[in-house]
Design a protein around this motif. Structure first.
Motif, mmCIF file in Angstrom:
data_model
loop_
_atom_site.group_PDB
_atom_site.id
_atom_site.type_symbol
_atom_site.label_atom_id
_atom_site.label_comp_id
_atom_site.label_asym_id
_atom_site.label_seq_id
_atom_site.Cartn_x
_atom_site.Cartn_y
_atom_site.Cartn_z
ATOM 1 N N SER A 10 61.578 -117.590 -38.951
ATOM 2 C CA SER A 10 61.760 -118.924 -38.394
ATOM 3 C C SER A 10 60.412 -119.575 -38.129
ATOM 4 O O SER A 10 59.499 -118.923 -37.621
ATOM 5 C CB SER A 10 62.548 -118.855 -37.077
ATOM 6 N N SER A 16 62.584 -120.293 -31.195
ATOM 7 C CA SER A 16 63.472 -119.718 -32.205
ATOM 8 C C SER A 16 64.535 -118.841 -31.543
ATOM 9 O O SER A 16 64.213 -117.939 -30.767
ATOM 10 C CB SER A 16 62.670 -118.882 -33.202
ATOM 11 N N TRP A 99 69.773 -120.737 -43.024
ATOM 12 C CA TRP A 99 69.422 -122.038 -43.580
ATOM 13 C C TRP A 99 70.329 -122.298 -44.782
ATOM 14 O O TRP A 99 70.283 -121.572 -45.779
ATOM 15 C CB TRP A 99 67.961 -122.054 -44.029
ATOM 16 N N ASN A 100 71.155 -123.318 -44.682
ATOM 17 C CA ASN A 100 72.006 -123.714 -45.807
ATOM 18 C C ASN A 100 72.801 -122.540 -46.371
ATOM 19 O O ASN A 100 72.913 -122.368 -47.585
ATOM 20 C CB ASN A 100 71.160 -124.365 -46.912
ATOM 21 N N PRO A 104 65.847 -118.427 -44.891
ATOM 22 C CA PRO A 104 64.752 -119.378 -45.107
ATOM 23 C C PRO A 104 63.919 -119.017 -46.332
ATOM 24 O O PRO A 104 63.735 -117.839 -46.656
ATOM 25 C CB PRO A 104 63.929 -119.244 -43.819
ATOM 26 N N TYR A 105 63.412 -120.042 -46.998
ATOM 27 C CA TYR A 105 62.737 -119.812 -48.278
ATOM 28 C C TYR A 105 61.481 -118.964 -48.150
ATOM 29 O O TYR A 105 61.110 -118.261 -49.096
ATOM 30 C CB TYR A 105 62.432 -121.143 -48.977
ATOM 31 N N SER A 144 72.773 -118.740 -36.306
ATOM 32 C CA SER A 144 73.149 -119.930 -37.074
ATOM 33 C C SER A 144 73.660 -120.973 -36.097
ATOM 34 O O SER A 144 74.174 -120.635 -35.026
ATOM 35 C CB SER A 144 74.210 -119.598 -38.127
ATOM 36 N N HIS A 160 73.773 -115.053 -46.069
ATOM 37 C CA HIS A 160 72.696 -114.823 -45.116
ATOM 38 C C HIS A 160 72.637 -113.329 -44.839
ATOM 39 O O HIS A 160 71.815 -112.610 -45.405
ATOM 40 C CB HIS A 160 73.056 -115.668 -43.882
#
Length: 209
Positions: A10, A16, A99-100, A104-105, A144, A160
Motif C-alpha cells: 500500500s 494503510s 485494487w480493482n 496493487p501493481y 478491501s 486478490h
C-alpha cells in the motif's frame, strides 16, 4: 534467528488499513520473539527494476530459447539481486489492499521480477512446475473497501487473495495464515470491525505458538 521480510503493497503509509494489521502482528511477534529480525520492504519506495525485454529474454534462456549473452546476463543479475533478499527470509508478512479486484501493481511488478526459473520455481516437461522454496511461511493481511468474502457479485470479485494463494503455493510456500478486514468501508461499525481485525492480527503469534 528468524528473519521476516515485511512487504507492504500500500502507498498509504501509516493510514494503510492492511499496514495496521501487519504492524499489530509484527508488534506481537517481537514481544513473543525479541530476537526476530524484520526486514521492511516498502514497494513504493523500493528501486524496483523494470522487467523489460532483456530480462524476459534472459528468463527464456532457461527454457532453451536463445543464449545468455552479456546484456541478458546483466539484466539477470538485477533480477537475482532483488530475489536474493526475498529468498533469505524465513517468513513473509504481506500487507495487501485490494485494487480493482486484484493486487496493487507494485506488488505484481515485484512478483514478476522475483518469480523466475532456478530461483523460485523449477520446471520440467513431464512434471510441470515445482516451487523451490522450502520451510518458509507467510502471513498475509488483506483489506478491501467494499468487497467481502461471500458478498454479492455487485460488490466485486476476489482476484486478490486467490492470486496470492496461488503464487505462494507455486513457489513452495504452503504454510500461510491470513487475516482480513473486508469490507473496511461498507460496514455499520468500521471502527469496531477494524479493532477486531487488529486483535485477530495481534493474536496470530499466540495461535502459531
Amino acid at each position: 534467528m528468524t528473519r521476516i521480510l515485511y512487504i507492504t503493497a500500500s502507498p498509504r503509509g501509516p493510514v494503510s488499513q492492511s499496514g495496521k494489521l501487519a504492524e499489530a502482528y509484527l508488534d506481537a511477534r517481537r514481544a513473543q520473539q525479541p530476537d526476530v529480525t524484520i526486514d521492511r520492504l516498502d514497494l513504493w519506495r523500493a528501486d524496483l527494476p523494470e522487467f523489460d525485454g532483456d530480462k524476459a529474454a534472459a528468463k527464456m534462456t532457461f527454457f532453451g530459447v536463445g543464449d545468455m549473452d552479456a546484456p541478458r546476463q546483466s539484466a539477470w543479475d538485477q533480477v537475482t539481486a532483488v530475489t536474493e533478499r526475498f529468498i533469505r527470509a524465513d517468513e513473509y508478512v504481506l500487507a495487501v489492499p485490494m485494487w480493482n479486484g486484484g493486487v496493487p501493481y507494485k506488488l505484481k511488478q515485484y512478483i514478476d521480477i522475483i518469480t523466475q526459473p532456478g530461483l523460485l520455481f523449477g520446471f520440467d516437461p513431464e512434471n510441470g512446475y515445482s516451487g523451490l522454496l522450502q520451510g518458509k511461511t507467510a502471513r498475509v493481511f488483506y483489506t478491501s473497501g467494499v468487497y467481502a468474502p461471500g458478498a454479492a457479485a455487485k460488490y466485486g470479485a476476489d482476484h486478490h487473495s486467490t492470486y496470492l494463494d496461488w503464487w505462494l503455493n507455486f513457489i513452495g510456500v504452503t504454510e500461510v495464515e491470513t487475516v482480513r478486514f473486508q469490507p473496511s468501508l461498507l460496514t455499520a461499525d468500521p471502527a469496531g470491525d477494524q479493532m477486531r481485525a487488529i486483535e485477530r492480527a495481534a493474536n496470530l503469534p499466540m495461535q502459531m505458538a
